[in-house]
Design a protein around this motif. Structure first.
Motif, PDB file in Angstrom:
ATOM      1  N   TRP A  73       0.836  -1.198   0.000  1.00 53.36           N
ATOM      2  CA  TRP A  73       0.000   0.000   0.000  1.00 53.36           C
ATOM      3  C   TRP A  73       0.871   1.249   0.000  1.00 53.36           C
ATOM      4  O   TRP A  73       0.617   2.191  -0.744  1.00 53.36           O
ATOM      5  CB  TRP A  73      -0.918   0.003   1.221  1.00 53.36           C
ATOM      6  CG  TRP A  73      -1.653   1.293   1.363  1.00 53.36           C
ATOM      7  CD1 TRP A  73      -2.810   1.653   0.730  1.00 53.36           C
ATOM      8  CD2 TRP A  73      -1.261   2.422   2.134  1.00 53.36           C
ATOM      9  NE1 TRP A  73      -3.162   2.934   1.084  1.00 53.36           N
ATOM     10  CE2 TRP A  73      -2.223   3.427   1.947  1.00 53.36           C
ATOM     11  CE3 TRP A  73      -0.183   2.678   2.981  1.00 53.36           C
ATOM     12  CZ2 TRP A  73      -2.149   4.664   2.571  1.00 53.36           C
ATOM     13  CZ3 TRP A  73      -0.108   3.909   3.605  1.00 53.36           C
ATOM     14  CH2 TRP A  73      -1.087   4.885   3.394  1.00 53.36           C
ATOM     15  N   HIS A  74       1.900   1.249   0.821  1.00 51.34           N
ATOM     16  CA  HIS A  74       2.760   2.425   0.954  1.00 51.34           C
ATOM     17  C   HIS A  74       3.442   2.749  -0.374  1.00 51.34           C
ATOM     18  O   HIS A  74       3.430   3.891  -0.827  1.00 51.34           O
ATOM     19  CB  HIS A  74       3.797   2.171   2.048  1.00 51.34           C
ATOM     20  CG  HIS A  74       4.531   3.385   2.479  1.00 51.34           C
ATOM     21  ND1 HIS A  74       4.054   4.249   3.427  1.00 51.34           N
ATOM     22  CD2 HIS A  74       5.711   3.896   2.077  1.00 51.34           C
ATOM     23  CE1 HIS A  74       4.904   5.232   3.605  1.00 51.34           C
ATOM     24  NE2 HIS A  74       5.922   5.051   2.793  1.00 51.34           N
ATOM     25  N   VAL A  75       4.020   1.744  -0.988  1.00 45.22           N
ATOM     26  CA  VAL A  75       4.712   1.953  -2.269  1.00 45.22           C
ATOM     27  C   VAL A  75       3.725   2.410  -3.337  1.00 45.22           C
ATOM     28  O   VAL A  75       3.982   3.363  -4.073  1.00 45.22           O
ATOM     29  CB  VAL A  75       5.444   0.669  -2.708  1.00 45.22           C
ATOM     30  CG1 VAL A  75       5.921   0.773  -4.146  1.00 45.22           C
ATOM     31  CG2 VAL A  75       6.609   0.378  -1.772  1.00 45.22           C
ATOM     32  N   MET A  76       2.565   1.751  -3.421  1.00 46.15           N
ATOM     33  CA  MET A  76       1.601   2.114  -4.456  1.00 46.15           C
ATOM     34  C   MET A  76       1.052   3.523  -4.253  1.00 46.15           C
ATOM     35  O   MET A  76       0.879   4.260  -5.221  1.00 46.15           O
ATOM     36  CB  MET A  76       0.456   1.104  -4.493  1.00 46.15           C
ATOM     37  CG  MET A  76       0.865  -0.240  -5.054  1.00 46.15           C
ATOM     38  SD  MET A  76      -0.508  -1.398  -5.284  1.00 46.15           S
ATOM     39  CE  MET A  76      -1.279  -1.404  -3.691  1.00 46.15           C
ATOM     40  N   SER A  77       0.800   3.910  -3.018  1.00 44.52           N
ATOM     41  CA  SER A  77       0.229   5.236  -2.805  1.00 44.52           C
ATOM     42  C   SER A  77       1.236   6.327  -3.152  1.00 44.52           C
ATOM     43  O   SER A  77       0.882   7.318  -3.781  1.00 44.52           O
ATOM     44  CB  SER A  77      -0.280   5.400  -1.373  1.00 44.52           C
ATOM     45  OG  SER A  77       0.777   5.339  -0.447  1.00 44.52           O
ATOM     46  N   HIS A  78       2.487   6.137  -2.769  1.00 41.55           N
ATOM     47  CA  HIS A  78       3.488   7.147  -3.110  1.00 41.55           C
ATOM     48  C   HIS A  78       3.785   7.147  -4.606  1.00 41.55           C
ATOM     49  O   HIS A  78       4.030   8.206  -5.187  1.00 41.55           O
ATOM     50  CB  HIS A  78       4.772   6.955  -2.306  1.00 41.55           C
ATOM     51  CG  HIS A  78       4.628   7.382  -0.883  1.00 41.55           C
ATOM     52  ND1 HIS A  78       4.245   8.649  -0.519  1.00 41.55           N
ATOM     53  CD2 HIS A  78       4.807   6.702   0.272  1.00 41.55           C
ATOM     54  CE1 HIS A  78       4.192   8.737   0.789  1.00 41.55           C
ATOM     55  NE2 HIS A  78       4.516   7.572   1.294  1.00 41.55           N
ATOM     56  N   GLN A  79       3.756   5.985  -5.232  1.00 38.04           N
ATOM     57  CA  GLN A  79       3.973   5.939  -6.676  1.00 38.04           C
ATOM     58  C   GLN A  79       2.885   6.732  -7.382  1.00 38.04           C
ATOM     59  O   GLN A  79       3.153   7.470  -8.323  1.00 38.04           O
ATOM     60  CB  GLN A  79       3.983   4.495  -7.168  1.00 38.04           C
ATOM     61  CG  GLN A  79       4.273   4.375  -8.646  1.00 38.04           C
ATOM     62  CD  GLN A  79       4.287   2.938  -9.110  1.00 38.04           C
ATOM     63  OE1 GLN A  79       3.703   2.045  -8.499  1.00 38.04           O
ATOM     64  NE2 GLN A  79       4.970   2.696 -10.210  1.00 38.04           N
ATOM     65  N   SER A  83       3.546  10.069  -9.570  1.00 38.55           N
ATOM     66  CA  SER A  83       3.096  10.081 -10.956  1.00 38.55           C
ATOM     67  C   SER A  83       2.184  11.261 -11.231  1.00 38.55           C
ATOM     68  O   SER A  83       2.272  11.892 -12.289  1.00 38.55           O
ATOM     69  CB  SER A  83       2.369   8.776 -11.281  1.00 38.55           C
ATOM     70  OG  SER A  83       3.279   7.700 -11.218  1.00 38.55           O
ATOM     71  N   ALA A  84       1.302  11.567 -10.278  1.00 39.84           N
ATOM     72  CA  ALA A  84       0.401  12.709 -10.453  1.00 39.84           C
ATOM     73  C   ALA A  84       1.192  14.016 -10.522  1.00 39.84           C
ATOM     74  O   ALA A  84       0.910  14.880 -11.360  1.00 39.84           O
ATOM     75  CB  ALA A  84      -0.613  12.764  -9.310  1.00 39.84           C
ATOM     76  N   LEU A  85       2.181  14.154  -9.659  1.00 45.83           N
ATOM     77  CA  LEU A  85       3.007  15.367  -9.673  1.00 45.83           C
ATOM     78  C   LEU A  85       3.780  15.486 -10.983  1.00 45.83           C
ATOM     79  O   LEU A  85       3.885  16.571 -11.554  1.00 45.83           O
ATOM     80  CB  LEU A  85       3.965  15.375  -8.486  1.00 45.83           C
ATOM     81  CG  LEU A  85       3.313  15.589  -7.116  1.00 45.83           C
ATOM     82  CD1 LEU A  85       4.316  15.342  -6.009  1.00 45.83           C
ATOM     83  CD2 LEU A  85       2.726  16.982  -7.016  1.00 45.83           C
ATOM     84  N   GLY A  93       4.052  10.064 -16.109  1.00 43.02           N
ATOM     85  CA  GLY A  93       3.882   9.589 -14.745  1.00 43.02           C
ATOM     86  C   GLY A  93       4.401   8.187 -14.562  1.00 43.02           C
ATOM     87  O   GLY A  93       5.569   7.961 -14.272  1.00 43.02           O
ATOM     88  N   LEU A  94       3.530   7.218 -14.756  1.00 41.83           N
ATOM     89  CA  LEU A  94       3.931   5.817 -14.620  1.00 41.83           C
ATOM     90  C   LEU A  94       4.697   5.375 -15.864  1.00 41.83           C
ATOM     91  O   LEU A  94       4.497   5.907 -16.950  1.00 41.83           O
ATOM     92  CB  LEU A  94       2.693   4.942 -14.413  1.00 41.83           C
ATOM     93  CG  LEU A  94       1.954   5.171 -13.081  1.00 41.83           C
ATOM     94  CD1 LEU A  94       0.615   4.437 -13.083  1.00 41.83           C
ATOM     95  CD2 LEU A  94       2.809   4.722 -11.916  1.00 41.83           C
TER      96      LEU A  94
END
Length: 96
Positions: A73-79, A83-85, A93-94
């Motif tokens: 969860w942590h990795v996916m949320s920060h990714q 990506s949004a930034l 992004g991705l």
């Protein structure tokens, strides 16, 4: 551990714009140390240690489940945030 001295409990706009917060080499070095310690722990942890119950905000769960759930969860949320930034700046992004 990254060598940064964060001013108080809040990061001020002046501090984040000062450039001190962008010592990428320090962050990468710290990340490599965290990866190595995590790999070492997971490689050497006994089944009993991984099956032990861990107290979480939502109750208890086995350590192995907690590490997987929180880690993923942590990795996916920060990714997603990164990506949004990047997308907001006109960058890709991705990677897919």
């Amino acid at each position: 551990k990254t060598g940064l001295e964060i001013p108080g409990p809040q990061q001020t706009q002046e501090w984040t714009q000062s450039g001190e917060a962008y010592d990428i080499a320090a962050f990468r070095e710290y990340a490599q140390a965290v990866y190595a310690q995590t790999d070492d722990y997971l490689s050497n942890a006994s089944d009993d240690a991984l099956d032990a119950e861990q107290q979480t905000g939502g109750g208890t769960m086995p350590v192995a489940q907690w590490v997987g759930a929180i880690g993923l969860w942590h990795v996916m949320s920060h990714q997603g945030e990164i990506s949004a930034l990047k997308g907001a700046q006109g960058l890709k992004g991705l990677p897919f």
